[in-house]
Design a protein around this motif. Structure first.
Motif, PDB file in Angstrom:
ATOM      1  N   GLU A   2      -6.689   8.134   2.256  1.00 33.30           N
ATOM      2  CA  GLU A   2      -6.224   7.259   1.177  1.00 33.30           C
ATOM      3  C   GLU A   2      -5.796   5.904   1.731  1.00 33.30           C
ATOM      4  O   GLU A   2      -5.142   5.823   2.756  1.00 33.30           O
ATOM      5  CB  GLU A   2      -5.038   7.934   0.480  1.00 33.30           C
ATOM      6  CG  GLU A   2      -4.471   7.174  -0.692  1.00 33.30           C
ATOM      7  CD  GLU A   2      -5.041   7.588  -2.032  1.00 33.30           C
ATOM      8  OE1 GLU A   2      -5.768   6.802  -2.629  1.00 33.30           O
ATOM      9  OE2 GLU A   2      -4.739   8.702  -2.469  1.00 33.30           O
ATOM     10  N   ASN A   3      -6.176   4.821   1.020  1.00 39.39           N
ATOM     11  CA  ASN A   3      -5.666   3.497   1.362  1.00 39.39           C
ATOM     12  C   ASN A   3      -4.321   3.299   0.680  1.00 39.39           C
ATOM     13  O   ASN A   3      -4.142   3.710  -0.467  1.00 39.39           O
ATOM     14  CB  ASN A   3      -6.624   2.402   0.866  1.00 39.39           C
ATOM     15  CG  ASN A   3      -7.854   2.310   1.722  1.00 39.39           C
ATOM     16  OD1 ASN A   3      -7.810   2.557   2.917  1.00 39.39           O
ATOM     17  ND2 ASN A   3      -8.968   1.943   1.107  1.00 39.39           N
ATOM     18  N   TRP A   4      -3.396   2.657   1.367  1.00 40.80           N
ATOM     19  CA  TRP A   4      -2.056   2.407   0.821  1.00 40.80           C
ATOM     20  C   TRP A   4      -1.871   0.920   0.581  1.00 40.80           C
ATOM     21  O   TRP A   4      -2.333   0.097   1.360  1.00 40.80           O
ATOM     22  CB  TRP A   4      -0.975   2.908   1.793  1.00 40.80           C
ATOM     23  CG  TRP A   4      -0.972   4.390   1.931  1.00 40.80           C
ATOM     24  CD1 TRP A   4      -1.657   5.137   2.847  1.00 40.80           C
ATOM     25  CD2 TRP A   4      -0.265   5.328   1.116  1.00 40.80           C
ATOM     26  NE1 TRP A   4      -1.420   6.477   2.647  1.00 40.80           N
ATOM     27  CE2 TRP A   4      -0.565   6.623   1.595  1.00 40.80           C
ATOM     28  CE3 TRP A   4       0.600   5.209   0.033  1.00 40.80           C
ATOM     29  CZ2 TRP A   4      -0.030   7.775   1.020  1.00 40.80           C
ATOM     30  CZ3 TRP A   4       1.124   6.351  -0.534  1.00 40.80           C
ATOM     31  CH2 TRP A   4       0.810   7.618  -0.047  1.00 40.80           C
ATOM     32  N   PHE A   5      -1.171   0.591  -0.499  1.00 48.51           N
ATOM     33  CA  PHE A   5      -0.898  -0.800  -0.829  1.00 48.51           C
ATOM     34  C   PHE A   5       0.601  -1.028  -0.878  1.00 48.51           C
ATOM     35  O   PHE A   5       1.356  -0.253  -1.480  1.00 48.51           O
ATOM     36  CB  PHE A   5      -1.565  -1.176  -2.157  1.00 48.51           C
ATOM     37  CG  PHE A   5      -3.055  -1.244  -2.027  1.00 48.51           C
ATOM     38  CD1 PHE A   5      -3.667  -2.408  -1.591  1.00 48.51           C
ATOM     39  CD2 PHE A   5      -3.833  -0.131  -2.294  1.00 48.51           C
ATOM     40  CE1 PHE A   5      -5.057  -2.456  -1.429  1.00 48.51           C
ATOM     41  CE2 PHE A   5      -5.209  -0.174  -2.136  1.00 48.51           C
ATOM     42  CZ  PHE A   5      -5.813  -1.341  -1.707  1.00 48.51           C
ATOM     43  N   GLU A  89      -4.001   3.925  -3.276  1.00 48.67           N
ATOM     44  CA  GLU A  89      -5.018   3.192  -4.035  1.00 48.67           C
ATOM     45  C   GLU A  89      -5.286   3.859  -5.385  1.00 48.67           C
ATOM     46  O   GLU A  89      -5.513   3.184  -6.377  1.00 48.67           O
ATOM     47  CB  GLU A  89      -6.308   3.112  -3.216  1.00 48.67           C
ATOM     48  CG  GLU A  89      -7.370   2.233  -3.831  1.00 48.67           C
ATOM     49  CD  GLU A  89      -8.528   1.979  -2.891  1.00 48.67           C
ATOM     50  OE1 GLU A  89      -9.239   0.987  -3.124  1.00 48.67           O
ATOM     51  OE2 GLU A  89      -8.729   2.745  -1.933  1.00 48.67           O
ATOM     52  N   LEU A  92      -3.478   2.498  -8.500  1.00 53.74           N
ATOM     53  CA  LEU A  92      -3.617   1.106  -8.928  1.00 53.74           C
ATOM     54  C   LEU A  92      -4.031   0.966 -10.387  1.00 53.74           C
ATOM     55  O   LEU A  92      -3.546   0.091 -11.071  1.00 53.74           O
ATOM     56  CB  LEU A  92      -4.598   0.354  -8.019  1.00 53.74           C
ATOM     57  CG  LEU A  92      -4.143   0.160  -6.579  1.00 53.74           C
ATOM     58  CD1 LEU A  92      -5.184  -0.656  -5.814  1.00 53.74           C
ATOM     59  CD2 LEU A  92      -2.784  -0.504  -6.494  1.00 53.74           C
TER      60      LEU A  92
END
Length: 172
Positions: A2-5, A89, A92
């Motif tokens: 997972e991409n984190w923001f 992500e 979002l």
């Protein structure tokens, strides 16, 4: 994977009831900090996030003040100082047409409608009525481009390009 923001940074506690003071880096603070939403706290030198659920949110000066379910006193949240607050992500969500996340805009190359390269967007400011894009130019000082229909003519996220109408005085 997972991409984190990054949503913000917890800079301090506030009061004795478990409230934390957050400097926000999020596009939509009111939605992101809605009661019941989940956030993930990344403590310094730790790779495992701590999942928290927002119990309350209010604004105070230039900070967002949050409390989390199950954390109701200052001693419990002291450990979160200097931690980053993030969302995956998948959290979002979809945006309306003409709306963009900061991470989609930052890094875009900006061109005039005649094709002249102006620079690259390095930051998004949110002073009030509309966002302002800070464009780093190859020479000279940064340009401040208001995100309004009469100036921003085309945004191509896939190709990381933006076309603007360079009105008189805009790049002075």
């Amino acid at each position: 994977m997972e991409n984190w923001f990054n949503v913000g940074k917890i800079v301090n506690t506030h009061g004795v009831r478990g409230e934390v003071r957050v400097i926000s880096k999020t596009d939509f603070a009111d939605e992101r900090y809605e009661v019941g939403n989940k956030l993930y706290i990344f403590k310094p030198n730790s790779t495992e996030p701590i999942e928290v659920t927002i119990a309350s949110h209010r604004e105070h000066k230039s900070f967002n003040l949050l409390t989390f379910e199950g954390y109701d006193n200052v001693n419990q949240v002291e450990q979160f100082k200097e931690s980053l607050v993030k969302v995956p992500e998948s959290a979002l969500g979809e945006l309306e047409e003409g709306e963009f996340y900061f991470h989609e805009i930052i890094g875009c190359e900006v061109y005039s409608i005649d094709g002249e390269k102006i620079g690259k967007i390095k930051e998004v400011l949110t002073p009030g009525a509309n966002d302002v894009w800070v464009v780093q130019r190859p020479k000279g000082k940064d340009a401040l481009i208001p995100y309004i229909e009469s100036i921003v003519k085309e945004v191509d996220i896939a190709n990381k390009t933006v076309k603007i109408d360079v009105m008189e005085g805009l790049l002075d």
